[in-house]
Design a protein around this motif. Structure first.
Motif, PDB file in Angstrom:
ATOM      1  N   GLY A 202       1.320   3.161   5.549  1.00  0.00           N
ATOM      2  CA  GLY A 202       1.123   2.548   6.862  1.00  0.00           C
ATOM      3  C   GLY A 202      -0.325   2.404   7.296  1.00  0.00           C
ATOM      4  O   GLY A 202      -0.612   1.890   8.370  1.00  0.00           O
ATOM      5  N   ARG A 203      -1.246   2.858   6.441  1.00  0.00           N
ATOM      6  CA  ARG A 203      -2.656   2.775   6.801  1.00  0.00           C
ATOM      7  C   ARG A 203      -3.151   1.342   6.639  1.00  0.00           C
ATOM      8  O   ARG A 203      -2.856   0.698   5.642  1.00  0.00           O
ATOM      9  N   GLU A 204      -3.892   0.850   7.624  1.00  0.00           N
ATOM     10  CA  GLU A 204      -4.407  -0.518   7.573  1.00  0.00           C
ATOM     11  C   GLU A 204      -5.786  -0.548   6.919  1.00  0.00           C
ATOM     12  O   GLU A 204      -6.558   0.395   7.047  1.00  0.00           O
ATOM     13  N   LEU A 205      -6.062  -1.663   6.267  1.00  0.00           N
ATOM     14  CA  LEU A 205      -7.421  -1.855   5.742  1.00  0.00           C
ATOM     15  C   LEU A 205      -8.393  -1.966   6.905  1.00  0.00           C
ATOM     16  O   LEU A 205      -8.039  -2.501   7.960  1.00  0.00           O
ATOM     17  N   PRO A 206      -9.618  -1.472   6.750  1.00  0.00           N
ATOM     18  CA  PRO A 206     -10.588  -1.640   7.836  1.00  0.00           C
ATOM     19  C   PRO A 206     -10.877  -3.119   8.090  1.00  0.00           C
ATOM     20  O   PRO A 206     -10.717  -3.949   7.188  1.00  0.00           O
ATOM     21  N   GLY A 207     -11.305  -3.426   9.308  1.00  0.00           N
ATOM     22  CA  GLY A 207     -11.585  -4.808   9.677  1.00  0.00           C
ATOM     23  C   GLY A 207     -12.635  -5.484   8.810  1.00  0.00           C
ATOM     24  O   GLY A 207     -12.677  -6.707   8.701  1.00  0.00           O
ATOM     25  N   THR A 208     -13.455  -4.665   8.157  1.00  0.00           N
ATOM     26  CA  THR A 208     -14.521  -5.224   7.326  1.00  0.00           C
ATOM     27  C   THR A 208     -14.018  -5.691   5.958  1.00  0.00           C
ATOM     28  O   THR A 208     -14.758  -6.323   5.218  1.00  0.00           O
TER      29      THR A 208
ATOM     30  N   GLY B 132     -12.408  -7.738   2.983  1.00  0.00           N
ATOM     31  CA  GLY B 132     -12.409  -9.182   2.747  1.00  0.00           C
ATOM     32  C   GLY B 132     -11.011  -9.726   2.513  1.00  0.00           C
ATOM     33  O   GLY B 132     -10.054  -8.972   2.347  1.00  0.00           O
ATOM     34  N   ARG B 133     -10.919 -11.057   2.434  1.00  0.00           N
ATOM     35  CA  ARG B 133      -9.595 -11.659   2.265  1.00  0.00           C
ATOM     36  C   ARG B 133      -9.020 -11.387   0.884  1.00  0.00           C
ATOM     37  O   ARG B 133      -7.813 -11.285   0.710  1.00  0.00           O
ATOM     38  N   HIS B 134      -9.898 -11.224  -0.114  1.00  0.00           N
ATOM     39  CA  HIS B 134      -9.389 -10.921  -1.447  1.00  0.00           C
ATOM     40  C   HIS B 134      -8.698  -9.562  -1.480  1.00  0.00           C
ATOM     41  O   HIS B 134      -7.649  -9.401  -2.080  1.00  0.00           O
ATOM     42  N   GLU B 135      -9.328  -8.589  -0.812  1.00  0.00           N
ATOM     43  CA  GLU B 135      -8.728  -7.252  -0.755  1.00  0.00           C
ATOM     44  C   GLU B 135      -7.357  -7.306  -0.080  1.00  0.00           C
ATOM     45  O   GLU B 135      -6.400  -6.674  -0.526  1.00  0.00           O
ATOM     46  N   ARG B 136      -7.288  -8.063   1.010  1.00  0.00           N
ATOM     47  CA  ARG B 136      -6.022  -8.165   1.756  1.00  0.00           C
ATOM     48  C   ARG B 136      -4.939  -8.816   0.909  1.00  0.00           C
ATOM     49  O   ARG B 136      -3.813  -8.332   0.823  1.00  0.00           O
ATOM     50  N   ALA B 137      -5.323  -9.917   0.266  1.00  0.00           N
ATOM     51  CA  ALA B 137      -4.353 -10.627  -0.576  1.00  0.00           C
ATOM     52  C   ALA B 137      -3.899  -9.734  -1.729  1.00  0.00           C
ATOM     53  O   ALA B 137      -2.729  -9.722  -2.112  1.00  0.00           O
ATOM     54  N   LEU B 138      -4.839  -8.966  -2.239  1.00  0.00           N
ATOM     55  CA  LEU B 138      -4.532  -8.089  -3.364  1.00  0.00           C
ATOM     56  C   LEU B 138      -3.475  -7.042  -2.978  1.00  0.00           C
ATOM     57  O   LEU B 138      -2.468  -6.871  -3.665  1.00  0.00           O
ATOM     58  N   LEU B 139      -3.687  -6.385  -1.859  1.00  0.00           N
ATOM     59  CA  LEU B 139      -2.731  -5.357  -1.422  1.00  0.00           C
ATOM     60  C   LEU B 139      -1.371  -5.962  -1.107  1.00  0.00           C
ATOM     61  O   LEU B 139      -0.327  -5.382  -1.410  1.00  0.00           O
ATOM     62  N   GLN B 140      -1.404  -7.134  -0.505  1.00  0.00           N
ATOM     63  CA  GLN B 140      -0.183  -7.862  -0.182  1.00  0.00           C
ATOM     64  C   GLN B 140       0.640  -8.139  -1.451  1.00  0.00           C
ATOM     65  O   GLN B 140       1.844  -7.907  -1.495  1.00  0.00           O
TER      66      GLN B 140
ATOM     67  N   LEU C  37     -12.570  -5.036  -7.317  1.00  0.00           N
ATOM     68  CA  LEU C  37     -11.877  -4.895  -6.035  1.00  0.00           C
ATOM     69  C   LEU C  37     -10.862  -3.755  -6.100  1.00  0.00           C
ATOM     70  O   LEU C  37     -10.757  -2.934  -5.193  1.00  0.00           O
ATOM     71  N   VAL C  38     -10.130  -3.715  -7.214  1.00  0.00           N
ATOM     72  CA  VAL C  38      -9.118  -2.684  -7.395  1.00  0.00           C
ATOM     73  C   VAL C  38      -9.745  -1.303  -7.374  1.00  0.00           C
ATOM     74  O   VAL C  38      -9.235  -0.390  -6.720  1.00  0.00           O
ATOM     75  N   SER C  39     -10.839  -1.149  -8.048  1.00  0.00           N
ATOM     76  CA  SER C  39     -11.398   0.192  -8.143  1.00  0.00           C
ATOM     77  C   SER C  39     -11.852   0.688  -6.761  1.00  0.00           C
ATOM     78  O   SER C  39     -11.701   1.861  -6.436  1.00  0.00           O
ATOM     79  N   ASP C  40     -12.342  -0.213  -5.932  1.00  0.00           N
ATOM     80  CA  ASP C  40     -12.679   0.172  -4.558  1.00  0.00           C
ATOM     81  C   ASP C  40     -11.438   0.548  -3.759  1.00  0.00           C
ATOM     82  O   ASP C  40     -11.435   1.529  -3.001  1.00  0.00           O
ATOM     83  N   LEU C  41     -10.385  -0.230  -3.916  1.00  0.00           N
ATOM     84  CA  LEU C  41      -9.156   0.047  -3.168  1.00  0.00           C
ATOM     85  C   LEU C  41      -8.509   1.353  -3.636  1.00  0.00           C
ATOM     86  O   LEU C  41      -7.901   2.079  -2.852  1.00  0.00           O
ATOM     87  N   VAL C  42      -8.656   1.655  -4.917  1.00  0.00           N
ATOM     88  CA  VAL C  42      -8.155   2.923  -5.432  1.00  0.00           C
ATOM     89  C   VAL C  42      -8.977   4.069  -4.842  1.00  0.00           C
ATOM     90  O   VAL C  42      -8.433   5.057  -4.346  1.00  0.00           O
ATOM     91  N   ASP C  43     -10.287   3.916  -4.857  1.00  0.00           N
ATOM     92  CA  ASP C  43     -11.158   4.946  -4.282  1.00  0.00           C
ATOM     93  C   ASP C  43     -10.856   5.172  -2.804  1.00  0.00           C
ATOM     94  O   ASP C  43     -10.938   6.291  -2.308  1.00  0.00           O
ATOM     95  N   GLY C  44     -10.518   4.093  -2.098  1.00  0.00           N
ATOM     96  CA  GLY C  44     -10.212   4.201  -0.675  1.00  0.00           C
ATOM     97  C   GLY C  44      -8.814   4.714  -0.387  1.00  0.00           C
ATOM     98  O   GLY C  44      -8.444   4.906   0.770  1.00  0.00           O
ATOM     99  N   GLY C  45      -8.008   4.893  -1.456  1.00  0.00           N
ATOM    100  CA  GLY C  45      -6.665   5.424  -1.263  1.00  0.00           C
ATOM    101  C   GLY C  45      -5.635   4.373  -0.859  1.00  0.00           C
ATOM    102  O   GLY C  45      -4.522   4.711  -0.474  1.00  0.00           O
TER     103      GLY C  45
END
Ligand SMILES: Nc1nc2c(ncn2[C@@H]2O[C@H](COP(=O)(O)OP(=O)(O)OP(=O)(O)O)[C@@H](O)[C@H]2O)c(=O)[nH]1
Ligand SMILES: [Mg+2]
Lengths: 202, 117
Positions: free
Chosen positions: B40-46, B48-56, B81-89
């Protein structure tokens, strides 16, 4: 590339039980049937990605570097084997100039299915050379039979390609799933054999 | 280091990924399985659209290469992008990468699976 993130094709997710993955490379000259074989086996429609590969090191003139960047499409498919393993099939041209692209693919792969067209055996030499030079991937050769292909005995093909002893060679029309799956099974069985022999030697 | 073998245009990758030209985790491979963390955690507002599309796209399990194909982006860029999203949990890595060659257990399982197709 890079502009269509807003409307992705509906993703076909793996079953939630799948938590292992493994890959096989399907390598061969242009038009030899790589995509056909992958499509025959895959449980999802073929996917493809484009990679830009830079053949030269970064120079002083960025515009010139741009020109030396080639885009190579890599297509792939997927099939779930057992309840927890996804097998990916990556199709890639095996020529020397694409080596940068597939060197990263080779690490961790089960092996390479090398597709061969008997109408032009010489085209396969470079592919086999590249594999031998750069990897220790187990190899199985698939002789793709086109309607106008001369029919060689598989031993003749083996001799012409100067294959390492024990390299399996199969042939047939890979448009049908059974033949395509058989080719894969042959490769994996060969890889397992090599791996076991290694274990004994160690 | 180009240990992953993927060399997208270096300058463009660098810009698109906010200055990090290479993944922090060199364990990512085209076949690495990923899934969005559903807490349920949201991505921070900063983000990018690629990160959002990726998680989606990654609400269910997919390999890195599949993500790249669906997002129409090069594997090399998606790896960053993935490695950042993994690091961010936000994204979980499900499969352990095979190095060099797969072991006999895995090969046996794949062989059985293929024979069962
Ligand atoms: N008769 C016959 N035709 C085949 C067979 N395999 C492939 N083809 C045909 O050969 C053509 C080329 O096959 P592809 O699978 O696109 O070859 P490819 O290696 O992916 O080609 P590139 O990606 O362009 O290098 C297609 O028209 C296929 O239908 C086969 O086993 N028998
Ligand atoms: Mg093709």
């Amino acid at each position: 590339m890079g502009s269509a993130a807003s409307e992705p094709r509906t993703a076909q997710h793996l079953a939630p039980t799948v938590d292992r993955s493994v890959k096989v490379l399907v390598v061969g000259a242009f038009g030899v049937g790589k995509t056909t074989l992958i499509r025959a086996v895959s449980e999802i429609p073929m996917l493809s990605t484009e990679e830009s590969i830079t053949t030269a090191s970064v120079g002083v003139d960025p515009r010139r570097d741009e020109k030396r960047t080639t885009t190579v499409a890599m297509d792939f498919g997927r099939v779930t084997v057992g309840s927890d393993t996804a097998l990916y099939l990556f199709g890639t041209p095996g020529q020397r100039r694409f080596w940068d692209l597939w060197s990263g693919l080779a690490d961790g792969a089960v092996g390479a299915l090398v597709m061969v067209d008997t109408r032009d055996l010489a085209q396969s030499f470079e592919v086999l050379d590249q594999l031998e030079e750069h990897t220790r991937l187990p190899v199985a050769v698939v002789v793709n039979e086109f309607p106008d292909s001369p029919r060689h005995a598989l031993d003749e093909v083996r001799a012409a390609l100067d294959l390492p002893k024990g390299t399996p060679v199969v042939s047939g029309d890979v448009r049908g799933r059974p033949r395509a799956v058989e080719a894969l099974t042959t490769l994996v069985a060969h890889a397992l054999e090599l791996r076991r022999a290694e274990g004994v030697a160690a | 280091m180009h240990s992953d073998g993927y060399r997208d245009h270096p300058v463009r990758s660098y810009v698109l990924t906010g200055g990090r030209a290479h993944p922090t985790r060199n364990t990512l491979r085209p076949e690495t399985l990923l899934r969005a963390v559903d807490d349920g955690r949201e991505l921070p507002g900063t983000a990018g659209r690629h990160e959002r599309a990726l998680l989606q796209t990654c609400r269910g399990t997919l390999a890195l290469a599949e993500l790249a194909a669906y997002l129409h982006l090069p594997v090399s860029l998606v790896a960053v992008l993935v490695s950042d999203l993994v690091d961010g949990g936000y994204l979980a890595v499900l499969s352990t990468p095979v190095h060099d060659l797969p072991d006999t257990d895995l090969l046996e399982e794949v062989l059985d699976g293929l024979r069962g197709l």
